[in-house]
Design a protein around this motif. Sequence first.
Motif, short mmCIF file in Angstrom:
data_model
loop_
_atom_site.label_atom_id
_atom_site.label_comp_id
_atom_site.label_asym_id
_atom_site.label_seq_id
_atom_site.Cartn_x
_atom_site.Cartn_y
_atom_site.Cartn_z
N LYS A 197 0.85 -1.20 0.00
CA LYS A 197 0.00 0.00 0.00
C LYS A 197 0.88 1.25 0.00
N HIS A 198 1.92 1.21 0.82
CA HIS A 198 2.85 2.33 0.92
C HIS A 198 3.50 2.58 -0.45
N ASN A 199 3.92 1.53 -1.12
CA ASN A 199 4.57 1.68 -2.42
C ASN A 199 3.60 2.19 -3.48
N ASP A 200 2.34 1.73 -3.42
CA ASP A 200 1.34 2.14 -4.42
C ASP A 200 0.92 3.59 -4.26
N GLU A 201 0.76 3.99 -3.01
CA GLU A 201 0.12 5.28 -2.76
C GLU A 201 1.10 6.45 -2.65
N PRO A 250 8.66 9.76 -6.78
CA PRO A 250 9.02 9.11 -8.04
C PRO A 250 9.70 7.76 -7.74
N SER A 251 9.60 6.81 -8.66
CA SER A 251 10.14 5.47 -8.38
C SER A 251 11.66 5.48 -8.23
#
Length: 89
Positions: free
Chosen positions: A18-22, A26-27
């Motif tokens: 969830k943390h990575n998605d939201e 920037p990646s």
Amino acid sequence: MAFPQPSPPPFLTSLLSKHNDETSLPSSRPRVTLTFAQSIDSKIAGVNGKQLILSGKESMIMTHWMRTMHDAILIGIGTASNDNPQLNS
Ligand SMILES: NC(=O)C1=CN([C@@H]2O[C@H](COP(=O)(O)OP(=O)(O)OC[C@H]3O[C@@H](n4cnc5c(N)ncnc54)[C@H](OP(=O)(O)O)[C@@H]3O)[C@@H](O)[C@H]2O)C=CC1
Ligand SMILES: Nc1nc(O)c(N)c(N[C@@H]2O[C@H](COP(=O)(O)O)[C@@H](O)[C@H]2O)n1
């Protein structure tokens, strides 16, 4: 440390994905997770920084699962000399 199950508990997988998605980062930017145990009077170590076991077995297992879900573990020099952590998973 021996893990009681073959994969991380679902709440951890869900939390970190969830943390990575939201995140709006920037990646190319690192994602950092901070984990520590704290006493009710806001302490994280004993007198003179001496290592203090504040949590318990379940918390240490969670910490070690989180290590398997990250690329690196970062600690400070005081932690290295006071705790001498194994830093394994
Ligand atoms: N309860 C828990 O879950 C945990 C408890 N601990 C305990 O916490 C205690 C302290 O650990 P910790 O907080 O990691 O502290 P440390 O002393 O280990 O590390 C602090 C690091 O931050 C750097 N630093 C300090 N001030 C600055 C600044 N203004 N700008 C940039 N860098 C800075 C220092 O670098 P430099 O040397 O170059 O100044 C040092 O490497 C230990 O005694 C350990 O036992 C640790 C981990 C978990
Ligand atoms: N989850 C947790 N509960 C406590 O009470 C703690 N004091 C800590 N501290 C961290 O655990 C590290 C031990 O790591 P190893 O298992 O030896 O690799 C220690 O250095 C603290 O960072 N954590």
